[in-house]
Design an enzyme around this catalytic site. Structure first.
Site, PDB file in Angstrom:
ATOM      1  N   GLU A 261      -5.396  13.007  12.515  1.00 13.28           N
ATOM      2  CA  GLU A 261      -4.886  12.424  11.277  1.00 13.28           C
ATOM      3  C   GLU A 261      -4.042  13.439  10.506  1.00 13.28           C
ATOM      4  O   GLU A 261      -4.452  14.590  10.319  1.00 13.28           O
ATOM      5  CB  GLU A 261      -6.056  11.961  10.401  1.00 13.28           C
ATOM      6  CG  GLU A 261      -5.628  11.325   9.080  1.00 13.28           C
ATOM      7  CD  GLU A 261      -6.793  10.685   8.366  1.00 13.28           C
ATOM      8  OE1 GLU A 261      -7.425   9.782   8.962  1.00 13.28           O
ATOM      9  OE2 GLU A 261      -7.090  11.101   7.227  1.00 13.28           O
TER      10      GLU A 261
ATOM     11  N   GLY B 159      -8.232   0.776  -0.346  1.00 12.17           N
ATOM     12  CA  GLY B 159      -7.790   1.937  -1.116  1.00 12.17           C
ATOM     13  C   GLY B 159      -8.690   2.181  -2.316  1.00 12.17           C
ATOM     14  O   GLY B 159      -9.413   1.289  -2.775  1.00 12.17           O
ATOM     15  N   ASP B 160      -8.641   3.403  -2.831  1.00  8.75           N
ATOM     16  CA  ASP B 160      -9.455   3.762  -3.998  1.00  8.75           C
ATOM     17  C   ASP B 160      -8.834   3.202  -5.273  1.00  8.75           C
ATOM     18  O   ASP B 160      -7.623   2.955  -5.328  1.00  8.75           O
ATOM     19  CB  ASP B 160      -9.551   5.288  -4.127  1.00  8.75           C
ATOM     20  CG  ASP B 160     -10.296   5.917  -2.962  1.00  8.75           C
ATOM     21  OD1 ASP B 160     -11.181   5.241  -2.401  1.00  8.75           O
ATOM     22  OD2 ASP B 160      -9.985   7.076  -2.626  1.00  8.75           O
TER      23      ASP B 160
END
Length: 302
Positions: free
Chosen positions: A33, A124-125
């Site tokens: 990543e 997502g946050d």
């Protein structure tokens, strides 16, 4: 999978084989990543890491997507460049945060136009950070399973999702996390990648409960080799998953010795990855922090 050039077909076929291997347990996958660089120096560091990691032929590499879509354009450009200039198979991240459905469709279209057919779909946050209430865009989506459905409805994409062995910060229990993963699978998700795994037992509990419920979703554990204890502890806290005391105690033994901390961090990552593979994990997803040395050392140990 991908369409177009012979090289993209080859990578698509490689990813398909990896996906089959994950589902059947035939062989473990290894993936890396990266995140979009912020300046020219960071670009140079990233591409040095990419070239070194390319040599070990990972199953795929993923490119992260900043909170609130802050790195959207850079994520698209980097993903396209990886596809065009390397032999790697890129998987782009996409979040619901701050985007209308129209904007999400446009981003997916941009990925498709670039030849990218593998997407990690995330809610997502919260835009205000963890601990703040989640607020969807007025014309957007509220959950990752809806994003999975949107992407699958737009074309021939392979879609992955996130899994939370230590529990999602907003979740009431492991059972709720399992139910949400199954919902994502029902909407078309083909695999999941976890948050950073520091407690292997938590990963195994999540995986086994999924199997007990009849899920066939491969869940790839993410490992981050620790080279800077303070940085990783802070990252874990921001992700809502404080590191286990067993890990922090091992790192603390080395006090202010950076090399001692690094070697202990690599040992922890190696031990965790070995146990995960021995327990039948479908692969290991390395969070590289855009550097190659630590990841290659752990990969070599395996």
């Amino acid at each position: 999978m991908a369409h177009g050039t012979a090289s993209s077909m080859t990578r698509a076929e490689r990813f398909t084989r990896s996906l089959v291997a994950m589902v059947t347990g035939e062989m473990p996958t290894f993936s890396f990543e990266f995140f979009p660089p912020k300046d020219d120096a960071a670009v140079e560091q990233l591409w040095e890491a990419i070239r070194r990691l390319e040599k070990v032929s990972p199953s795929f590499v993923s490119i992260t997507y900043g909170a609130g879509g802050t790195t959207r354009d850079r994520t698209i450009r980097l993903t396209e460049r990886v596809l065009q200039e390397t032999s790697l198979t890129p998987m782009a991240h996409l979040t619901c945060v701050g985007h209308s459905v129209t904007e999400l469709r446009r981003v997916v279209g941009n990925y498709a136009a670039a030849g990218v057919r593998n997407i990690l779909a995330l809610r997502g946050d919260p835009q205000g950070g963890l601990g703040q209430p989640w607020v969807a865009h007025p014309q957007g989506l509220d959950h990752a399973d809806a994003l999975v459905h949107l992407i699958k409805d737009l074309g021939d994409f392979t879609v992955g999702v996130a899994a939370f062995p230590d529990g999602h910060p907003e979740s009431r229990s492991t059972l709720q996390d399992v139910e949400i993963l199954i919902r994502k699978e029902q909407r078309g998700a083909e695999f999941a990648i976890t948050q950073m795994v520091f407690d292997v037992d938590n990963y195994l509990r999540l995986r086994d409960e999924l199997a007990r419920r009849g899920s066939r979703l491969p869940v790839i554990p993410a490992i981050m080799p620790i080279t800077n204890a303070r940085q990783v502890i802070r990252m874990a806290e921001l992700a809502g998953q404080p590191m286990p005391v067993a890990v922090t105690d091992r790192l603390a033994r080395h006090g202010g010795d950076p090399e001692g901390v690094r070697q202990e961090g690599l040992a922890i990552a190696t031990e965790s990855a070995r146990r995960l593979l021995d327990e039948g994990a479908p692969g290991i997803h390395f969070i590289t922090m855009n550097r190659s040395s630590a990841t290659l050392e752990v990969f070599g140990n395996l």
